[in-house]
Design an enzyme around this catalytic site. Structure first.
Site, mmCIF file in Angstrom:
data_model
loop_
_atom_site.group_PDB
_atom_site.id
_atom_site.type_symbol
_atom_site.label_atom_id
_atom_site.label_comp_id
_atom_site.label_asym_id
_atom_site.label_seq_id
_atom_site.Cartn_x
_atom_site.Cartn_y
_atom_site.Cartn_z
ATOM 1 N N LYS A 272 0.843 -1.197 0.000
ATOM 2 C CA LYS A 272 0.000 0.000 0.000
ATOM 3 C C LYS A 272 0.879 1.248 0.000
ATOM 4 O O LYS A 272 2.017 1.205 0.456
ATOM 5 C CB LYS A 272 -0.876 0.022 1.271
ATOM 6 C CG LYS A 272 -2.034 -0.947 1.268
ATOM 7 C CD LYS A 272 -2.829 -0.819 2.566
ATOM 8 C CE LYS A 272 -3.930 -1.855 2.683
ATOM 9 N NZ LYS A 272 -5.027 -1.686 1.744
ATOM 10 N N ARG A 346 -10.026 -11.773 2.090
ATOM 11 C CA ARG A 346 -10.851 -12.887 1.588
ATOM 12 C C ARG A 346 -10.085 -14.209 1.664
ATOM 13 O O ARG A 346 -10.689 -15.274 1.800
ATOM 14 C CB ARG A 346 -11.341 -12.575 0.168
ATOM 15 C CG ARG A 346 -10.276 -12.357 -0.846
ATOM 16 C CD ARG A 346 -10.749 -11.581 -2.068
ATOM 17 N NE ARG A 346 -10.831 -10.140 -1.842
ATOM 18 C CZ ARG A 346 -11.272 -9.252 -2.740
ATOM 19 N NH1 ARG A 346 -11.687 -9.658 -3.921
ATOM 20 N NH2 ARG A 346 -11.289 -7.975 -2.471
HETATM 21 N N1 BES Z 1 -8.041 -3.894 4.546
HETATM 22 C C1 BES Z 1 -8.212 -3.480 3.210
HETATM 23 C C2 BES Z 1 -9.523 -2.739 2.969
HETATM 24 C C3 BES Z 1 -9.661 -1.391 3.616
HETATM 25 C C4 BES Z 1 -9.374 -0.239 2.946
HETATM 26 C C5 BES Z 1 -10.164 -1.296 4.900
HETATM 27 C C6 BES Z 1 -9.557 0.986 3.541
HETATM 28 C C7 BES Z 1 -10.353 -0.077 5.497
HETATM 29 C C8 BES Z 1 -10.050 1.063 4.824
HETATM 30 C C9 BES Z 1 -8.230 -4.702 2.295
HETATM 31 O O1 BES Z 1 -7.428 -5.752 2.693
HETATM 32 C C10 BES Z 1 -7.734 -4.249 0.967
HETATM 33 O O2 BES Z 1 -6.610 -3.877 0.872
HETATM 34 N N2 BES Z 1 -8.601 -4.320 -0.032
HETATM 35 C C11 BES Z 1 -8.272 -3.909 -1.343
HETATM 36 C C12 BES Z 1 -8.834 -4.927 -2.300
HETATM 37 C C13 BES Z 1 -8.348 -4.762 -3.722
HETATM 38 C C14 BES Z 1 -6.887 -5.092 -3.816
HETATM 39 C C15 BES Z 1 -9.162 -5.666 -4.603
HETATM 40 C C16 BES Z 1 -8.880 -2.535 -1.594
HETATM 41 O O3 BES Z 1 -9.989 -2.276 -1.126
HETATM 42 O O4 BES Z 1 -8.213 -1.714 -2.216
HETATM 43 MN MN MN Z 2 -5.419 -5.504 2.019
#
Ligand code: BES
Ligand code: MN
Ligand code: ZN
Length: 497
Positions: A272, A346
């Protein structure tokens, strides 16, 4: 927060602060209370408009038995929901606490239309406790914790025994919420998988739940390779924590609550950016809500059997980490292409859902901070619910409403399921289309639950924590979901979700 009931009217309660709710600019007080005109005049003179969660603290000036009077706005009647009341009560306590007050009283029935006296006691009691909380363990300049705050519900009520029960329930739920918040607010360097396991075992022992923990070797034996792949880049091992409450009919099938518990989500090799990585200590909030709900279950002892499963891991990049393109075989036997290591929730959940099936569940609910997309769709006021059973979703939506939380149903269609079919494996962990992020994540999870088991997935990514102070709470976790779960469980018949 000590909650209690007194049959003596508010006017007789010598307390530091009286809380008076205000709706449509009118103070809600019953009977012939001289405060009514006094406050109405004060309100007219001040800039207090009675908007939702707005507060004002007036001195009592020796005219009443209260040192201060705290007004708490409920806004206009038409926008009212039980959540409004819970948050306004929290805001009142926060305002009182800032003014240095700890002993509070409020009127029991308060003449609030459409809210029963038991619902009032429950919601105001729980809100008050939540409003008194802030996470300051790491503030070296923190003030000494003073006396525990207290709130008396004053005045006659139609059914005092029922009101006492509602308050006792609010007390138990509040204690569960506040103690779990102390764990959930810990950052990634403190709330490690091991720490969460130890905390869960201790809580289980204290409350009478059973608790078992699967460690790395157990998880390997159990073929939880999807979960293990998430922790592969971390120096701390994954775990699955299972907590059990036995209901009154041991033969009835349990309901299973599953929580995503990522102690820190760096994204892994699909790292990230700095801004997106901030707050990712709260990627464990699905599991934290399950933990709070199980604590409540343990002490409220509902008839239903309830099992809580936390799927715990830290998502980090390293030489051992999963790579984009890696293929893993999940516990269910289905194979998954990991195309983005940041879609780790997931992966952690699918093995836990498969494990949940071994308990022959009457229903499964999972909670997860799963997608940023849910914030695009619903912002920070509601969580999304996606599932395999519209009727079941509606039940949870209703429970959320009664519990002071908001759920909004999103569809799950065949097209979404096609979108997560893999190229080289059965499934892939991100969609091909790159659209409908929250739904396709749900579609992925749905692959691990048979259609005949009612299952709902609740995406709390937008509602799990507050980053700035709000009138009704200090920054930190909300434990969103726990209130919905307990409301649902309390209203359940045995073996029938
Ligand atoms: N934990 C994150 C989702 C998240 C984002 C929670 C912002 C709280 C605030 C999750 O693991 C994630 O990174 N999801 C990705 C999925 C994508 C790679 C398909 C996302 O939402 O960008
Ligand atoms: Mn994630
Ligand atoms: Zn995550």
């Amino acid at each position: 927060m000590k909650l209690s009931l007194s049959t003596q009217p508010l006017n007789t309660q010598a307390k530091e602060g009286w809380i008076v709710f205000v709706q449509n600019k009118k103070p809600l007080l019953t009977g012939k209370n001289p405060l009514k005109t006094l406050l109405s005049n004060q309100i007219k003179k001040s800039n207090f408009s009675g908007d939702f969660a707005q507060t004002a603290v007036f001195p009592g000036f020796g005219k009443v038995k209260a040192g201060h009077i705290i007004l708490a706005g409920l806004g206009k009647g038409d926008a009212f929901r039980i959540e409004t009341l819970e948050r306004a009560a929290a805001a009142a306590i926060r305002a009182g606490k800032k003014a240095g007050l700890t002993g509070f009283a409020t009127e029991s029935a308060a003449g609030l239309k459409g809210v029963s006296e038991t619902a009032f006691a429950h919601s105001v009691g729980r809100g008050a406790a939540w409003g008194s909380y802030s996470f300051d363990e790491f503030k070296t300049t923190k003030k000494k914790r003073g006396a525990e705050p207290s709130l008396v519900f004053a005045g006659p009520c139609k059914n005092a025994a029922a009101c006492r029960r509602a308050l006792a329930e609010a007390q138990v739920e509040s204690e569960a919420l506040l103690s779990t918040a102390d764990l959930a607010n810990l950052p990634g360097n403190f709330a490690t998988p091991q720490k969460i396991a130890n905390w869960s075992k201790k809580m289980a022992k204290e409350t009478g739940l059973t608790c078992s923990v699967l460690n790395k070797t157990d998880l390997k034996k159990q073929k939880c390779n999807a979960l293990l792949s998430v922790a592969a880049g971390s120096d701390t091992d994954a775990k699955i924590i299972t907590l059990k409450h036995k209901g009154s009919d041991p033969k009835a099938n349990p309901v299973v609550l599953v929580g995503k518990t990522i102690t820190f989500d760096s994204g892994g090799l699909s790292l990230k950016s700095g801004k997106n990585m901030q707050w990712m200590q709260f990627d464990k909030c699905g599991g934290m809500a399950v933990l709070a709900a199980m604590n409540m279950v343990a002490r409220l002892k509902p008839k239903a059997s309830v099992i809580g499963i936390l799927t715990v891991a830290e998502n980090m990049p390293s030489g051992g980490a999963s790579r984009p393109g890696d293929i893993v075989k999940s516990r269910s036997g289905k194979t998954i292409e990991i195309l983005n290591t940041d879609a780790e929730g997931r992966l952690a959940l699918c093995d836990a859902l498969d494990l949940a099936l071994t308990h022959k569940p009457a229903a499964i609910v999972d909670l997860a901070t799963l997608t940023g997309a849910v914030i695009m769709a619903l912002g920070h006021t509601a969580a999304a619910i996606v599932g395999n059973n519209h009727r079941f979703n509606q039940k949870l939506i209703k429970a959320a409403e009664n519990g002071g939380e908001r759920l909004w149903e999103l569809p799950l269609w065949q097209e979404h399921k096609e979108d997560i079919k893999g190229t080289f494996a059965d499934l892939q962990n991100i969609s091909k289309s790159g659209t409908a992020g929250t739904i396709t994540a749900g579609a992925f999870l749905s692959e691990f639950v048979p259609d005949n088991v009612p299952w709902a997935h609740i995406d709390i990514a937008g509602t799990a924590w507050e980053e700035t102070p709000k009138a009704w709470m200090a920054p930190g976790v909300t434990l969103f979901g726990a209130r919905t779960l307990i409301e649902w469980i309390k209203g359940m018949d045995i073996g029938n979700e």
